[in-house]
Write an enzyme that holds these catalytic residues in place. Structure first.
Site, PDB file in Angstrom:
ATOM      1  N   ASP A  35       0.850  -1.195   0.000  1.00  0.00           N
ATOM      2  CA  ASP A  35       0.000   0.000   0.000  1.00  0.00           C
ATOM      3  C   ASP A  35       0.887   1.247   0.000  1.00  0.00           C
ATOM      4  O   ASP A  35       2.043   1.178   0.407  1.00  0.00           O
ATOM      5  CB  ASP A  35      -0.872  -0.023   1.267  1.00  0.00           C
ATOM      6  CG  ASP A  35      -2.085   0.863   1.122  1.00  0.00           C
ATOM      7  OD1 ASP A  35      -2.306   1.388   0.012  1.00  0.00           O
ATOM      8  OD2 ASP A  35      -2.816   1.027   2.112  1.00  0.00           O
ATOM      9  N   GLN A  88       0.111  11.879  -4.053  1.00  0.00           N
ATOM     10  CA  GLN A  88       0.168  11.881  -2.599  1.00  0.00           C
ATOM     11  C   GLN A  88       1.544  11.472  -2.087  1.00  0.00           C
ATOM     12  O   GLN A  88       1.702  11.072  -0.944  1.00  0.00           O
ATOM     13  CB  GLN A  88      -0.901  10.938  -2.035  1.00  0.00           C
ATOM     14  CG  GLN A  88      -2.306  11.444  -2.283  1.00  0.00           C
ATOM     15  CD  GLN A  88      -3.351  10.576  -1.610  1.00  0.00           C
ATOM     16  OE1 GLN A  88      -3.459  10.527  -0.397  1.00  0.00           O
ATOM     17  NE2 GLN A  88      -4.131   9.878  -2.410  1.00  0.00           N
ATOM     18  N   ARG A  90      -8.446  15.058   2.631  1.00  0.00           N
ATOM     19  CA  ARG A  90      -8.869  14.358   3.849  1.00  0.00           C
ATOM     20  C   ARG A  90     -10.314  14.707   4.171  1.00  0.00           C
ATOM     21  O   ARG A  90     -10.975  14.016   4.935  1.00  0.00           O
ATOM     22  CB  ARG A  90      -8.006  14.737   5.061  1.00  0.00           C
ATOM     23  CG  ARG A  90      -6.526  14.362   5.047  1.00  0.00           C
ATOM     24  CD  ARG A  90      -6.274  12.970   4.645  1.00  0.00           C
ATOM     25  NE  ARG A  90      -6.067  12.909   3.189  1.00  0.00           N
ATOM     26  CZ  ARG A  90      -6.131  11.792   2.489  1.00  0.00           C
ATOM     27  NH1 ARG A  90      -6.394  10.665   3.080  1.00  0.00           N
ATOM     28  NH2 ARG A  90      -5.938  11.808   1.190  1.00  0.00           N
TER      29      ARG A  90
END
Length: 778
Positions: free
Chosen positions: A192, A223, A583
């Site tokens: 991940d 990211q 977020r």
DNA sequence: GAGGCAGATCTTTTT
DNA sequence: GATCTGCCTC
């Protein structure tokens, strides 16, 4: 999987694991690697929800490496009882190494040297092959201390965080048979946050997936926020080269945020030039606009936010856990804490290391380490004179040099201390007694049946540590520190209750130490607790909240001052903001203060460049310092918007990242890179030109960035970007959803969001029009 | 050797 | 602001 924020990455990973298991793959052959224990725990929970508890290996890279190293420690000259030194202990060992060599550290701060070494390790450089960059004294020092440091580490049977990974990587490289065995054993690998892997981690993953290339990685280059730790998106870009049969799946649909939030995030990230084009698609309603607030001072900012939160709590529209306040550096949390506390708003500061960083906790853990690994000199130095036993600096210096001459550990030397010249009778006796005390406790520690909690209890009792804290009632909370230590005992007890040895050589003490050594910030964060979360942007990766506040978005803080003059780092800072914005599920509030009390001084700063880059149809600008007419801000915004348009054209067409499809170029070091600036260029140029790229595109770093702006601007003079305009009622076609008509447009320009009613089953969906997902249907 | 004090120093992000 | 360092005195 190229997976945008909120696209259900964890879900995909867990379902893949569950699928493999139900397809008959033995769970022991599956390894799932993540970056925090928290993420791993979450994965484990969700997998067992799907297919019941499974012995799948899930954890962080470091944890995985630590366990592997324990089984094969001999191959790299360690024993399975090796210690893991945290950065502080590693730093002090490095300092001792420098001192031994007589190096002066006045102009080369030790943590700078440590940083250089750490960076080099992550690049899989060895002390021998390390080449100091010209004109960098820190590098010169690093070059000289590194071998000594490594030697001392080995003699102390210890590793630092980086070594955990490096040892495993080297092991895989140097032992083909072992590599084959491990490859066969760990057949199915999932990683991940792949965009944040570095060279060592790459090497490990690669080494375990050559014979059995069943590797699934998920990541989002937008990211990538750990470049400073050596993470490189080249790992994603090279993936298709290393695994030619790889399939690339893009997850572009966002199930988390409102379209205003996504639009803002996208508008911002479009300013990055070095990225794989990726769309953010959502069905969500626009929601409230992203708010940009300009406050007069950091205190106003904190008060305002605390008021807003308190208000939402008191009218019952929100509960504390709905909120997160994100900032660039930990030091920024203070004023927010004060403001929240004074209004009685419960919050949790996500800085879990705090607990394990406390002196008393580290002392207690150091004792355990020394019991597990008697050669752990760093641990001995930490506890040898706590509580005071009359062993001072002078004696320790003598002990150190004697031990180093005789090539024995400090503990062995301590047992002989009475005979060491230069050590006073008093200190000598104290040292001998210390060694004896260690012997007694070690006897109790022996045997894998022993409980860690009982051992820890004995340590606190017999060393007089507990008594010392109890008696120190006065000045600085001996009571608190005692409570902390007892908390550690409780933690050890809980650990002992749930501990299950997975292999015969697994022991409770070793595992407990591993756990305490490898906790991360976010690991302590508790999603269940009903509190407002305060954390750094880095720590927020992978989490989501209904309401997100991004504070202190000021020049020099959010683009951190150390990043401002380096384009690549600026892009990383921008990605950090991208992570922060995405977020948020429902509301995002970004703010800057004109005046901020920070690090003990008062600074006046301009709002972050990123705020202007975010500004657009999805945002509103407010606050006491907001320009009255909005003219200044808006004009700034317009200028930026032209740039945004250039940048957005770079990525206007989402096909650039298709497998092998995007134009790529080879750097001198052999890496293949895809640069979107060349995409943009290519897009409008004839296909023939593809092979002869202008020299400018080959250049990187500062040059390239400076060049890009001017060069691109002049080039655009002759190359008209494809401009599409949309209007209400217009018929459009989408590659996946078919034809439909536009029934609503919010905003203008390339970033406008359009609502489309499709004729087919796709129903109504929203798109950022400038992204090129839609074509006019004639 | 212990403890206290003043001054210097340094401040990104983390496994 | 906080922490560490070196220096001083007992």
């Amino acid at each position: 999987m190229l997976a945008g924020p909120g696209s259900g990455k964890t879900r995909v990973v867990t379902h893949r694991i569950a699928h493999l298991i139900s397809a008959g793959v033995p769970a022991e052959q599956i390894v799932a690697l993540s970056f925090t224990n928290k993420a791993a725990d979450e994965m484990r929970r969700r997998v067992s929800e799907l297919v019941g508890p499974q012995p799948v290996e899930m954890g962080t890279f470091h944890r995985f490496a630590a366990r592997l190293l324990r089984k094969n420690a001999r191959l790299v000259g360690l024993t399975s009882d090796y210690s893991i030194l945290d950065p502080d202990d590693a730093g002090s060992l490095l300092k001792r190494a420098a001192k031994k060599l007589g190096l002066s550290l006045t102009h080369t701060p030790i943590d700078r040297v440590a940083g250089v070494i750490s960076r080099a390790k992550n690049e899989l450089t060895t002390p021998e092959s390390f080449e100091p960059r010209w004109g960098r004294p820190v590098d010169e020092v690093a070059k000289r201390v590194w071998p000594a440091y490594q030697q001392m580490m080995l003699e102390a049977n210890s590793v630092d965080f980086d070594d955990l990974l490096v040892h495993i990587a080297r092991m895989l490289i140097d032992n083909p048979d072992l590599r084959r065995m491990l490859d066969a054993r760990h057949r199915w690998i999932l990683v991940d946050e792949y965009q944040d892997t570095n060279a060592v981690q790459y090497c490990i993953v690669r080494g375990l997936s050559i014979d059995h290339p069943n590797l699934a990685v998920t990541g989002d280059p937008d990211q990538a926020i750990y470049g400073w730790r050596g993470a490189s998106i080249r790992n994603i870009l090279e993936f298709e080269r290393d695994y030619p049969s790889a399939t690339v799946v893009k997850l572009e649909h966002n199930y988390r945020s409102t379209s205003n939030i996504l639009g803002t995030a996208d508008r911002l990230i479009a300013h990055n030039s070095r990225r794989k084009p990726k769309r953010l698609i959502t069905d969500a309603a626009p929601g409230s606009p992203v708010r940009i607030v300009l406050d007069a001072s950091s205190h106003d900012e904190a008060d305002r936010i605390a008021d807003e939160i308190a208000q939402a709590l008191s009218d019952g529209s929100r509960t504390p856990r709905d909120f997160a306040i994100l900032f660039r550096t930990n030091a920024l949390s203070r004023s927010l804490e004060v403001a929240l506390r004074s209004r009685g708003v419960p919050y949790q500061l996500v800085r879990g290391l705090e607990f394990f960083k406390r002196r008393e906790i580290r002392d207690a853990v150091a004792w355990l380490r020394l019991l597990k690994n008697p050669r752990d000199d760093e641990a001995l130095l930490r506890v040898v004179n706590v509580p005071p036993r009359g062993i001072g600096k002078q004696s320790l210096d003598r002990l150190l040099s004697w031990a180093s001459d005789k090539r024995v550990s400090l503990l062995e030397a301590a047992a002989e201390a009475a005979r060491i010249p230069g050590i006073s009778k008093r200190s000598g006796t104290a040292l001998v007694q210390f060694a004896r005390l260690h012997g007694e406790l070690a006897a109790q520690a022996g045997g894998p049946t022993g409980s860690v909690a009982a051992l820890l209890d004995a340590v606190l009792e017999k060393t007089g540590y507990r008594r010392m804290l109890a008696e120190d009632g006065g000045d600085e909370g001996g009571e608190d520190r005692l409570a902390n230590v007892e908390e550690l005992v409780t933690a050890a007890r809980q650990f002992g209750e749930t501990f299950q040895p997975t292999t015969p050589d697994d022991d409770a003490l070793g595992s407990f130490l591993e756990t305490t050594a490898l906790v991360a910030d976010t690991d302590v964060w508790d999603a269940q607790e009903n509190r407002v979360s305060l954390m750094t942007l880095h720590a927020s990766k992978g989490l989501e909240f209904p309401v997100v506040y991004l504070v202190a978005m000021e020049d020099g803080i959010l683009p951190h001052e150390r990043s401002i003059d380096q384009p690549e780092q600026m892009e990383e800072e921008r990605r950090l903001v991208f992570v922060g914005i995405t977020r948020g599920r429902e509301e995002v509030h970004a703010s800057a203060a004109r005046m901020r009390d920070y690090r003990g001084t008062r600074r006046i700063s301009a709002p972050s460049l990123f705020l202007t880059e975010m500004t657009g149809t999805e945002t509103v600008v407010t606050g006491t310092e907001a320009p009255a007419s909005a003219a200044t801000w808006a004009r700034w915004g317009v200028v930026e918007d032209d740039y945004a348009q250039v940048a957005s054209d770079d990525s206007a067409d989402g096909t650039g990242a298709a497998p092998g499809g995007g134009p790529s170029m080879r750097r001198p070091d052999g890496l293949v890179l895809e640069l979107d600036e060349s995409d943009a260029y290519e897009e409008h140029a004839s296909p023939k030109k593809k092979t002869e790229r202008p020299a400018s595109a080959r250049r990187r770093g500062l040059d390239a960035a400076i060049e890009r702006a001017t060069d691109l601007a002049s080039r655009l003079g002759g190359l008209q970007p494809v401009k599409r305009t949309y209007e209400m009622g217009q018929r459009v076609r989408h590659p996946e959803y078919g034809e439909g008509s536009i029934c609503g447009i919010s905003g203008t320009g390339p970033r406008a969001v359009g609502t489309v009613i499709f004729d087919g089953p796709a129903g109504t969906r929203k798109f950022i029009l400038g992204h090129g997902a839609l074509e006019p249907a004639d």
